[in-house]
Scaffold this active site. Sequence first.
Site, PDB file in Angstrom:
ATOM      1  N   ASP A  65      22.344  42.959 -19.134  1.00  0.00           N
ATOM      2  CA  ASP A  65      21.455  42.197 -18.253  1.00  0.00           C
ATOM      3  C   ASP A  65      21.756  40.712 -18.448  1.00  0.00           C
ATOM      4  O   ASP A  65      22.569  40.342 -19.291  1.00  0.00           O
ATOM      5  CB  ASP A  65      19.988  42.551 -18.514  1.00  0.00           C
ATOM      6  CG  ASP A  65      19.574  42.232 -19.943  1.00  0.00           C
ATOM      7  OD1 ASP A  65      20.345  41.569 -20.668  1.00  0.00           O
ATOM      8  OD2 ASP A  65      18.475  42.649 -20.338  1.00  0.00           O
ATOM      9  N   SER A  66      21.098  39.868 -17.683  1.00  0.00           N
ATOM     10  CA  SER A  66      21.420  38.438 -17.736  1.00  0.00           C
ATOM     11  C   SER A  66      20.707  37.730 -18.880  1.00  0.00           C
ATOM     12  O   SER A  66      21.013  36.589 -19.197  1.00  0.00           O
ATOM     13  CB  SER A  66      20.984  37.778 -16.432  1.00  0.00           C
ATOM     14  OG  SER A  66      19.565  37.775 -16.356  1.00  0.00           O
ATOM     15  N   GLY A  67      19.744  38.397 -19.482  1.00  0.00           N
ATOM     16  CA  GLY A  67      18.912  37.747 -20.497  1.00  0.00           C
ATOM     17  C   GLY A  67      17.622  37.221 -19.910  1.00  0.00           C
ATOM     18  O   GLY A  67      16.671  36.931 -20.629  1.00  0.00           O
ATOM     19  N   GLY A  68      17.589  37.092 -18.593  1.00  0.00           N
ATOM     20  CA  GLY A  68      16.426  36.504 -17.935  1.00  0.00           C
ATOM     21  C   GLY A  68      15.145  37.282 -18.161  1.00  0.00           C
ATOM     22  O   GLY A  68      14.108  36.706 -18.470  1.00  0.00           O
ATOM     23  N   ASP A 104      18.275  35.762 -12.657  1.00  0.00           N
ATOM     24  CA  ASP A 104      17.253  35.658 -11.615  1.00  0.00           C
ATOM     25  C   ASP A 104      15.945  35.232 -12.254  1.00  0.00           C
ATOM     26  O   ASP A 104      15.783  35.335 -13.472  1.00  0.00           O
ATOM     27  CB  ASP A 104      17.061  37.000 -10.891  1.00  0.00           C
ATOM     28  CG  ASP A 104      16.637  38.111 -11.830  1.00  0.00           C
ATOM     29  OD1 ASP A 104      16.936  38.023 -13.032  1.00  0.00           O
ATOM     30  OD2 ASP A 104      16.005  39.084 -11.373  1.00  0.00           O
ATOM     31  N   ASP A 164      17.926  52.403 -15.320  1.00  0.00           N
ATOM     32  CA  ASP A 164      17.749  52.230 -16.760  1.00  0.00           C
ATOM     33  C   ASP A 164      16.257  52.165 -17.014  1.00  0.00           C
ATOM     34  O   ASP A 164      15.496  51.729 -16.151  1.00  0.00           O
ATOM     35  CB  ASP A 164      18.379  50.924 -17.252  1.00  0.00           C
ATOM     36  CG  ASP A 164      17.466  49.740 -16.995  1.00  0.00           C
ATOM     37  OD1 ASP A 164      17.393  49.299 -15.842  1.00  0.00           O
ATOM     38  OD2 ASP A 164      16.798  49.280 -17.938  1.00  0.00           O
ATOM     39  N   GLN A 169      15.171  40.196  -5.213  1.00  0.00           N
ATOM     40  CA  GLN A 169      13.777  39.982  -5.607  1.00  0.00           C
ATOM     41  C   GLN A 169      12.911  39.945  -4.347  1.00  0.00           C
ATOM     42  O   GLN A 169      13.336  40.396  -3.301  1.00  0.00           O
ATOM     43  CB  GLN A 169      13.664  38.699  -6.441  1.00  0.00           C
ATOM     44  CG  GLN A 169      14.269  38.822  -7.840  1.00  0.00           C
ATOM     45  CD  GLN A 169      13.439  39.688  -8.780  1.00  0.00           C
ATOM     46  OE1 GLN A 169      12.324  40.102  -8.472  1.00  0.00           O
ATOM     47  NE2 GLN A 169      14.010  39.997  -9.945  1.00  0.00           N
ATOM     48  N   CYS A 173      19.161  71.167 -25.680  1.00  0.00           N
ATOM     49  CA  CYS A 173      19.497  70.095 -26.624  1.00  0.00           C
ATOM     50  C   CYS A 173      19.474  70.600 -28.069  1.00  0.00           C
ATOM     51  O   CYS A 173      18.948  71.674 -28.359  1.00  0.00           O
ATOM     52  CB  CYS A 173      18.560  68.900 -26.442  1.00  0.00           C
ATOM     53  SG  CYS A 173      17.005  69.000 -27.339  1.00  0.00           S
ATOM     54  N   GLY A 221      12.294  43.419 -10.174  1.00  0.00           N
ATOM     55  CA  GLY A 221      10.899  43.066  -9.926  1.00  0.00           C
ATOM     56  C   GLY A 221      10.018  44.211  -9.484  1.00  0.00           C
ATOM     57  O   GLY A 221       8.937  43.994  -8.950  1.00  0.00           O
ATOM     58  N   CYS A 275      15.330  74.044 -22.636  1.00  0.00           N
ATOM     59  CA  CYS A 275      16.213  72.908 -22.925  1.00  0.00           C
ATOM     60  C   CYS A 275      17.378  73.331 -23.814  1.00  0.00           C
ATOM     61  O   CYS A 275      17.208  74.115 -24.736  1.00  0.00           O
ATOM     62  CB  CYS A 275      15.402  71.800 -23.590  1.00  0.00           C
ATOM     63  SG  CYS A 275      16.387  70.360 -24.000  1.00  0.00           S
ATOM     64  N   HIS A 277      16.055  64.819 -27.577  1.00  0.00           N
ATOM     65  CA  HIS A 277      15.487  65.676 -26.535  1.00  0.00           C
ATOM     66  C   HIS A 277      15.196  64.891 -25.252  1.00  0.00           C
ATOM     67  O   HIS A 277      15.596  65.305 -24.161  1.00  0.00           O
ATOM     68  CB  HIS A 277      14.214  66.379 -27.007  1.00  0.00           C
ATOM     69  CG  HIS A 277      13.507  67.026 -25.862  1.00  0.00           C
ATOM     70  ND1 HIS A 277      13.913  68.226 -25.318  1.00  0.00           N
ATOM     71  CD2 HIS A 277      12.496  66.569 -25.070  1.00  0.00           C
ATOM     72  CE1 HIS A 277      13.168  68.501 -24.262  1.00  0.00           C
ATOM     73  NE2 HIS A 277      12.289  67.515 -24.082  1.00  0.00           N
ATOM     74  N   CYS A 337      15.839  71.279 -29.445  1.00  0.00           N
ATOM     75  CA  CYS A 337      15.216  72.515 -28.966  1.00  0.00           C
ATOM     76  C   CYS A 337      15.961  73.759 -29.448  1.00  0.00           C
ATOM     77  O   CYS A 337      15.378  74.826 -29.563  1.00  0.00           O
ATOM     78  CB  CYS A 337      15.117  72.505 -27.445  1.00  0.00           C
ATOM     79  SG  CYS A 337      13.973  71.246 -26.847  1.00  0.00           S
TER      80      CYS A 337
END
Length: 395
Positions: A91-94, A145, A285, A208, A325, A235, A323, A354, A328
């Site tokens: 990310d930009s850090g913003g 942004d 994300d 945005q 995984c 946003g 599941c 999981h 499980c």
Amino acid sequence: MSFNFKITHTSGSARRGEMQTPHGSVETPAFMPVGTQGAVKAVTHRDLDALGAQIMLSNTYHLYLRPGADRIARLGGLHKFIAWNKPILTDSGGYQVFSLAARRKVHEHGVTFRSHLDGSEHLLTPEIAVDVQAQLGSDVAMVLDECVEHPASHERARDSLALTLRWARRGREHFLKRYREPFSEASGEKGSRYLFSNPGQAQFGIIQGGTFPDLRAASVEGTAAIGFEAYAIGGLSVGEPIPLMYDITEQTAALLPADRPRYLMGVGTPVDLVESAARGIDLFDCVLPTRNARNGQLFTSQGRLNIKNAEFADDDRPLDPECGCYTCGHFSRAYLRHLFNANEMTSGTLNTLHNLHFYLDTMRRIREAIVFATLEELRQSYRRIFPSQPLNNND
Ligand SMILES: [Zn+2]
């Protein structure tokens, strides 16, 4: 290898595709586990590989403050530093500056802030955000942004959007000039504090405009006119009603260039993933699966499960019988509850394995449903499993 995106199937507004990056390709729609400090909390990269994670998100703000972007660049870039050879988006850090840093002050040039770690003062500008991510050498860099608070008035959202567009133009120009024009120019700058460890890095613009359809449309128009490798919708999932979030996502996605990936930032729940993919989103994300796992909140094929609950004390069944995984496949709810109550580190690890498996499996199901035109059935089944939407969550 440079950045590229190809759509292989569509179903309604949904798209199944492949995003090429210098560190390999990502099948979309895809979910990016959040590795804030260059590590996904509680699990190793070996675990992520085994789970089938294709791309990781890392936070520029945290890495910039500690251990420092200069140091990571000297150590060969973020991929080498953290020993992860697959794609990374930074990310930009913003977002963290606006949510974590103390005494931040926004001005035309950028934003000044004090570190949440030691109170030291820093400046983040659209150009610095580009340079720092170039030092990290991620495969995808995000443009800086302004993250507007929610709720924001139309006037406030409009002014913020105008600033975001001016920053986007500066960020893009800087990125192209410094890192895309004949590469020798960049590397030939003697004594430059900036090293560029990933020449194939792509830069995404961010849409945005809050919850205002006219501002979202203006943001798409302005950002697409600047021209980025792909576009993110920012946003959202900041406290607005969920149906409104879906509406804005649908409207914004429909306006974005069809041949570029669309990334919905910080969203969301399993239902959000299915609903948003159906509206044409390609990348996601969210900290929800990992953070909730550490709090004992698990997503299963039968709905949400809180491992802390007393009802599981003598329950020898797996967390989720459907599941596949590691957790499980080996452990009972009773044992997982015990580990949680005893504050064992393994609790966070097993729960995270999981939840990430559930999320990545959800993405596999979405991709399959797009190919076989069964997305509507998948939506219905996720709505049945998770009938009431939990609160939104953001990092
Ligand atoms: Zn499982």
